[in-house]
Design an enzyme around this catalytic site. Structure first.
Site, short mmCIF file in Angstrom:
data_model
loop_
_atom_site.label_atom_id
_atom_site.label_comp_id
_atom_site.label_asym_id
_atom_site.label_seq_id
_atom_site.Cartn_x
_atom_site.Cartn_y
_atom_site.Cartn_z
N GLU A 115 -12.95 18.86 -10.98
CA GLU A 115 -11.88 19.68 -11.57
C GLU A 115 -11.05 20.42 -10.52
O GLU A 115 -9.96 20.88 -10.80
CB GLU A 115 -12.47 20.68 -12.56
CG GLU A 115 -13.02 20.05 -13.81
CD GLU A 115 -12.03 19.13 -14.50
OE1 GLU A 115 -11.00 19.64 -14.97
OE2 GLU A 115 -12.27 17.91 -14.55
N ARG A 153 4.96 6.63 9.68
CA ARG A 153 6.11 5.80 10.01
C ARG A 153 7.29 6.60 10.55
O ARG A 153 8.22 6.02 11.11
CB ARG A 153 6.53 4.94 8.82
CG ARG A 153 7.01 5.70 7.62
CD ARG A 153 7.36 4.76 6.48
NE ARG A 153 8.53 3.94 6.74
CZ ARG A 153 9.78 4.40 6.77
NH1 ARG A 153 10.03 5.67 6.55
NH2 ARG A 153 10.79 3.59 7.01
N ASP A 168 16.94 4.45 7.49
CA ASP A 168 16.60 5.51 6.54
C ASP A 168 17.74 6.52 6.46
O ASP A 168 18.14 6.91 5.38
CB ASP A 168 15.35 6.28 6.98
CG ASP A 168 14.08 5.51 6.70
OD1 ASP A 168 14.15 4.49 5.99
OD2 ASP A 168 13.03 5.93 7.19
C1 9D3 Z 1 -5.29 17.86 -15.88
C2 9D3 Z 1 -6.45 18.83 -15.78
N1 9D3 Z 1 -7.35 18.47 -14.76
C3 9D3 Z 1 -8.42 17.57 -14.94
C4 9D3 Z 1 -8.91 17.29 -16.30
C5 9D3 Z 1 -7.12 18.96 -13.46
C6 9D3 Z 1 -7.19 17.93 -12.42
C7 9D3 Z 1 -8.07 18.13 -11.35
C8 9D3 Z 1 -8.12 17.17 -10.35
C9 9D3 Z 1 -6.41 16.77 -12.45
C10 9D3 Z 1 -6.49 15.84 -11.44
C11 9D3 Z 1 -7.36 16.04 -10.40
C12 9D3 Z 1 -7.44 15.03 -9.31
N2 9D3 Z 1 -6.14 14.87 -8.64
C13 9D3 Z 1 -5.94 15.24 -7.40
O1 9D3 Z 1 -6.87 15.67 -6.73
C14 9D3 Z 1 -4.61 15.14 -6.85
C15 9D3 Z 1 -3.37 14.72 -7.42
C16 9D3 Z 1 -3.02 14.23 -8.72
O2 9D3 Z 1 -3.83 14.07 -9.63
N3 9D3 Z 1 -1.70 13.93 -8.94
C17 9D3 Z 1 -0.74 14.05 -8.00
N4 9D3 Z 1 -1.02 14.50 -6.80
C18 9D3 Z 1 -2.31 14.83 -6.52
S1 9D3 Z 1 -2.84 15.43 -5.06
C19 9D3 Z 1 -4.40 15.54 -5.55
#
Ligand code: 9D3
Length: 263
Positions: A115, A153, A168
């Site tokens: 989480e 890059r 770019d």
């Molecule tokens: C939506 C509520 N959550 C989980 C039921 C919170 C949550 C915690 C951890 C949602 C995703 C995550 C894991 N994602 C990442 O660690 C993450 C992430 C992403 O999910 N989307 C875009 N960028 C990133 S950077 C890290």
């Protein structure tokens, strides 16, 4: 640039380090890269990295001690590095952020799982939080790869012979023009004739129009957010005149005729 990724799944990076431009940048020592296992810094006998949330609820939280240990060790090896936590709560990553990060001597990318991480890590141990966009993933590993790929890059020398960093900036603020290679006819579909002429001035004009058309159709926001260049304005005026002619509006451009709808 020194890059360290802190993760409980370091094996996810094995294939990432070993292909393409990232691999070449590592071989040429333009970047150094390491995936560090956060579990190795867990102080308990079973190397536990997560625990149940205070206050109850479902899901697990990343314990602070292993993360703190891993971050401190990485910081000692990479003085001047920025410590970035990959999290959905972070600033949204974009090309401008990649350019900013490419200037740094080091990056320590912390990948969250579960989480999230214990909130007491924020402040001293984490310099900044980054998200790669508004969609829900299962962890920060893929986002870390996205950031490393985009940043690597941009480091001088990483792209070798290709003049792509130059291109770019040429196409900055627009989508790329269409690309074609051999054969000249593929399944009944032909390469635009101008590209076969060798007439570089016309080819440049065609590519600008192609780039502008794709941007106008798919990403009009990119054109709204900045002033047009003279060349872009010229192409748009050409289309505008063509459209006016098709509508039969060209001779009546000056006065607004009553009864022709709004505008
Ligand atoms: C939506 C509520 N959550 C989980 C039921 C919170 C949550 C915690 C951890 C949602 C995703 C995550 C894991 N994602 C990442 O660690 C993450 C992430 C992403 O999910 N989307 C875009 N960028 C990133 S950077 C890290």
């Amino acid at each position: 640039m020194q890059i360290a990724v802190l993760t409980i799944f370091p094996e996810m990076f094995d294939l990432f380090w070993s292909h393409g431009i990232v691999r070449r940048a590592i071989e040429q020592q333009i970047v150094s890269a390491a995936a560090v296992n956060i579990r190795d810094f867990a102080p308990d006998r079973h190397h536990v990295t997560d625990d149940r949330p205070y206050g109850g609820g479902c899901g697990m939280v990343m314990k602070p001690e292993p993360l703190a240990g891993a971050i401190r060790a990485a910081r000692e090896k990479a003085p001047g590095a920025r410590t970035i936590l990959m999290t959905p709560q972070g600033r949204v990553f974009a090309q401008a952020v990649a350019a900013e990060l490419a200037e740094l001597p080091g990056l320590i990318l912390v990948c969250g799982r579960y989480e999230g991480v214990d909130d007491r890590l924020y402040g001293t141990l984490i310099d900044e939080e980054l998200s790669i966009g508004d969609y829900v993933l299962t962890g920060g590993e893929l986002p870390a790869m996205v950031v490393i790929d985009a940043v690597t890059r941009l480091i001088p020398g990483a792209l070798g012979g290709e003049d792509s960093a130059e291109r770019d900036s040429f196409s900055a603020g627009r989508l790329e023009h269409a690309h074609y290679t051999r054969p000249p006819v593929f399944e009944e579909s032909e390469v635009p004739g101008v590209l076969l002429t060798g007439h570089h001035r016309n080819i440049e004009r065609w590519r600008l129009a192609s780039s502008l058309m794709r941007t106008f159709v798919n990403r009009p926001d990119l054109l709204r957010d900045r002033p047009l260049t003279d060349a872009e304005a010229a192409v748009l005026r050409g289309w505008h005149a063509d459209i006016a002619r098709l509508l039969g509006d060209d001779r009546a451009a000056a006065p607004v005729r009553p009864g022709n709808g709004q505008r």
